[in-house]
Enzyme design. Structure first.
Site, PDB file in Angstrom:
ATOM      1  N   SER A  34       0.836  -1.209   0.000  1.00 38.25           N
ATOM      2  CA  SER A  34       0.000   0.000   0.000  1.00 38.25           C
ATOM      3  C   SER A  34       0.868   1.255   0.000  1.00 38.25           C
ATOM      4  O   SER A  34       0.605   2.215  -0.736  1.00 38.25           O
ATOM      5  CB  SER A  34      -0.888   0.024   1.252  1.00 38.25           C
ATOM      6  OG  SER A  34      -1.852  -0.979   1.181  1.00 38.25           O
ATOM      7  N   ARG A  68      -2.521 -14.278  -2.035  1.00 39.27           N
ATOM      8  CA  ARG A  68      -2.636 -14.596  -0.603  1.00 39.27           C
ATOM      9  C   ARG A  68      -3.231 -15.985  -0.372  1.00 39.27           C
ATOM     10  O   ARG A  68      -2.985 -16.610   0.658  1.00 39.27           O
ATOM     11  CB  ARG A  68      -3.439 -13.511   0.119  1.00 39.27           C
ATOM     12  CG  ARG A  68      -2.770 -12.137  -0.013  1.00 39.27           C
ATOM     13  CD  ARG A  68      -3.217 -11.155   1.033  1.00 39.27           C
ATOM     14  NE  ARG A  68      -2.937  -9.793   0.591  1.00 39.27           N
ATOM     15  CZ  ARG A  68      -1.746  -9.204   0.623  1.00 39.27           C
ATOM     16  NH1 ARG A  68      -0.695  -9.860   1.093  1.00 39.27           N
ATOM     17  NH2 ARG A  68      -1.584  -7.965   0.192  1.00 39.27           N
ATOM     18  N   ASP A 122      -6.703  -8.057   4.568  1.00 41.43           N
ATOM     19  CA  ASP A 122      -5.965  -8.944   3.661  1.00 41.43           C
ATOM     20  C   ASP A 122      -5.428 -10.191   4.370  1.00 41.43           C
ATOM     21  O   ASP A 122      -4.846 -11.067   3.724  1.00 41.43           O
ATOM     22  CB  ASP A 122      -4.791  -8.185   3.024  1.00 41.43           C
ATOM     23  CG  ASP A 122      -5.282  -7.102   2.066  1.00 41.43           C
ATOM     24  OD1 ASP A 122      -6.412  -7.233   1.547  1.00 41.43           O
ATOM     25  OD2 ASP A 122      -4.542  -6.130   1.847  1.00 41.43           O
ATOM     26  N   GLY A 181      -5.700  -4.286  -7.965  1.00 39.99           N
ATOM     27  CA  GLY A 181      -6.864  -3.448  -7.680  1.00 39.99           C
ATOM     28  C   GLY A 181      -6.451  -2.102  -7.113  1.00 39.99           C
ATOM     29  O   GLY A 181      -7.079  -1.075  -7.403  1.00 39.99           O
ATOM     30  N   ARG A 194       1.504   4.287  -3.092  1.00 36.80           N
ATOM     31  CA  ARG A 194       1.269   5.701  -2.799  1.00 36.80           C
ATOM     32  C   ARG A 194       2.558   6.500  -2.951  1.00 36.80           C
ATOM     33  O   ARG A 194       2.525   7.659  -3.393  1.00 36.80           O
ATOM     34  CB  ARG A 194       0.688   5.829  -1.385  1.00 36.80           C
ATOM     35  CG  ARG A 194      -0.773   5.324  -1.318  1.00 36.80           C
ATOM     36  CD  ARG A 194      -1.158   4.950   0.099  1.00 36.80           C
ATOM     37  NE  ARG A 194      -2.578   4.655   0.260  1.00 36.80           N
ATOM     38  CZ  ARG A 194      -3.168   3.485  -0.018  1.00 36.80           C
ATOM     39  NH1 ARG A 194      -2.449   2.487  -0.520  1.00 36.80           N
ATOM     40  NH2 ARG A 194      -4.465   3.306   0.196  1.00 36.80           N
TER      41      ARG A 194
HETATM   42  C1  S3P Z   1      -5.641  -1.378  -0.010  1.00 38.64           C
HETATM   43  C2  S3P Z   1      -6.900  -1.429   0.559  1.00 38.64           C
HETATM   44  C3  S3P Z   1      -7.646  -2.685   0.757  1.00 38.64           C
HETATM   45  C4  S3P Z   1      -6.735  -3.897   0.657  1.00 38.64           C
HETATM   46  C5  S3P Z   1      -5.812  -3.821  -0.513  1.00 38.64           C
HETATM   47  C6  S3P Z   1      -4.922  -2.592  -0.419  1.00 38.64           C
HETATM   48  C7  S3P Z   1      -4.982  -0.069  -0.199  1.00 38.64           C
HETATM   49  O1  S3P Z   1      -8.635  -2.795  -0.252  1.00 38.64           O
HETATM   50  O2  S3P Z   1      -7.509  -5.073   0.587  1.00 38.64           O
HETATM   51  O3  S3P Z   1      -4.992  -4.963  -0.590  1.00 38.64           O
HETATM   52  O4  S3P Z   1      -3.762  -0.028  -0.442  1.00 38.64           O
HETATM   53  O5  S3P Z   1      -5.687   0.953  -0.075  1.00 38.64           O
HETATM   54  P1  S3P Z   1     -10.126  -2.188  -0.075  1.00 38.64           P
HETATM   55  O6  S3P Z   1     -10.023  -0.709  -0.170  1.00 38.64           O
HETATM   56  O7  S3P Z   1     -10.903  -2.776  -1.222  1.00 38.64           O
HETATM   57  O8  S3P Z   1     -10.596  -2.662   1.260  1.00 38.64           O
END
Ligand code: S3P
Length: 450
Positions: free
Chosen positions: A34, A408, A332, A106, A38
């Site tokens: 994460s 995972r 996660d 995602g 960013r």
């Molecule tokens: C993340 C937020 C989470 C997490 C993903 C990373 C992020 O997803 O499951 O692996 O970096 O903001 P969600 O926002 O769908 O909960």
């Protein structure tokens, strides 16, 4: 150098994991996913050179790097593994010439949709089979209110084309689902939007965006309203200052050696430099409640995030019934928590986890199916799982377990194999490269034969 996204074109790589002797030693896990995404995105919007140390060099983060390059940022990795990013300034992203390939990621997709929504450009997002099934409506909705336009595959899915707008309209958005990705998408859109963009978060989710936006010099405040919701306000048309970022180890990756060390009898392992941000540390709390011995040594702060070394000793675990409100702090980590519960003494009840159905795979069904296949007692509910643990007896094992392009799931069943009677075969280990390059080497370092 790690390979670029798209590595999934090769054939599946099955692997069998067998019972391990006591795990020992000191290991480190790769940088936080994460925070890495960013760091690249905000550095690419700062004017001047930012440096990032400890960046996760997994496929997901490399997809973000490739996208930021395609929109004008200059991003290079030096021989010492430090990443140097020359940004284009907020509002300065260029029209990408080709579709942005988000691979399996995602986070790249949803955060970049936000970032681009307030730029005057058009971009198409594509991804692998797993990502192409995941819902994007949750970001399309607020970003449309800000003025961006979208065309997508049915159900708000990829492939998707975004037409950004500048100036966008600032909004106040109350999150209908506890999602740091949705929160971050709106805040990132707000960076190049005049006025104040506000996100109201009834249940706290990971706050890396807020911390890092402030670190880069954006004007961002967080207040708690009378209902206990977090109200995050960002002043738009921000100017970001380049930063030197040190990325801590990913607690979501540390979860795998942590649970392995708790479950394999006689183990004692130290995992160094793990991020301990309270919005991410839910699994540690849960495992301790289950009776797990996890000590935190050398607590310190790195790059605005709390960090420590985890000393984990094999423990007898008991079942739990965690409150669903805790889900965002370990969202996660449920797959590996389910493995811990499958070997614990007694009953565990996990509820309120509908969100797990829209991760890289449907993690409730994928885990229930795989765990049953290797001999665990699992009942699948609409919103969770009920697991009857073995009380420490090894699971029978078997397989192949279907991982459905979900890193995972692959790593959770690898750990299950280390405490199985006959071994567990995972059908495809390739997805692990999205978040945890070096996973197998790390298991070997702890003494597992893999
Ligand atoms: C993340 C937020 C989470 C997490 C993903 C990373 C992020 O997803 O499951 O692996 O970096 O903001 P969600 O926002 O769908 O909960």
């Amino acid at each position: 150098m790690p390979h670029e996204p798209g590595a999934h074109s090769s054939a599946p790589t099955p692997k069998t994991f067998t019972a391990a002797p006591a795990l020992t030693g000191t290991v480190t896990v790769p940088g936080d996913k994460s925070i890495s995404h960013r760091a690249l995105m905000l550095s690419a919007l700062a004017v001047g050179e930012s440096r990032v140390e400890g960046l996760l060099e997994g496929e997901d983060v490399l997809a973000t790097a490739a996208a930021m390059r395609a929109m004008g940022a200059d991003i290079v990795r030096d021989d010492d593994g430090v990443w140097h990013i020359h940004g284009v300034g907020v509002g300065g992203l260029l029209q990408p010439e080709v579709a942005l390939d988000m691979g399996n990621s995602g986070t790249s997709t949803r955060l970049l949709m936000g970032l681009l929504a307030s730029h005057d450009l058009t971009a198409t997002f594509i991804g692998d089979a797993s990502l192409s099934k995941r819902p994007m409506g949750r970001v399309i909705d607020p970003l449309s209110t800000m003025g961006a336009e979208f065309t997508s595959a049915p159900g708000g899915r990829l492939p998707l084309t975004l037409r950004g707008i500048c100036p966008a309209v600032p909004i106040e958005y109350r999150l209908p689902v506890a999602s740091a990705q949705v929160k971050s998408a709106v805040l990132l859109a707000g960076l190049n939007t005049p006025g104040i963009t506000r996100v109201v978060e009834p249940i706290a989710t990971r706050d890396h965006s807020e911390r890092m936006l402030r670190g880069f010099g954006a004007e961002l405040t967080v207040e708690i309203d009378s209902d206990g919701a977090r109200v995050i306000s960002l002043v738009g048309e921000a100017e970001l200052q380049p930063q030197h970022i040190v990325v801590p180890g990913d607690p979501s990756s540390a979860a795998f050696p942590m649970v392995a060390a708790l479950l394999v009898p006689g183990s004692r392992v130290t995992i160094r430099n793990v991020g301990l941000n309270p919005t991410r540390a839910g699994l540690i709390d849960l495992l301790r409640e289950m009776g797990g011995s996890i000590e935190i040594a050398n607590p310190r702060e790195v790059g605005g995030e709390p960090v420590g070394d985890l000393v984990v000793s094999a423990s007898t675990l008991t079942g739990v019934e965690p409150d669903p409100d805790r889900a965002p702090s370990m969202i996660d980590e449920y797959p590996i928590a389910f493995v811990a519960a499958a070997l614990a003494q007694g009953h565990s009840v996990f509820r309120g986890l509908e969100e797990l159905r829209v991760k890289e795979s449907d993690r409730l069904t994928t885990m229930a199916t795989g765990l049953r296949l290797i001999g665990a007692q699992v009942e699948e509910l609409e919103d969770g799982l009920i697991i009857d643990g073995t009380g420490g007896e090894p699971l029978a094992g078997g397989g192949p377990v279907a991982t459905l392009l979900d890193h995972r799931i692959a790593m959770s069943f690898a750990v299950a194999g280390l405490v199985s009677r006959d071994g567990v075969t995972v059908d495809d280990m390739r997805p692990v490269a999205t978040s945890f390059p070096g996973f197998l080497d790390l298991l070997r370092t702890m003494g597992a034969t893999v």
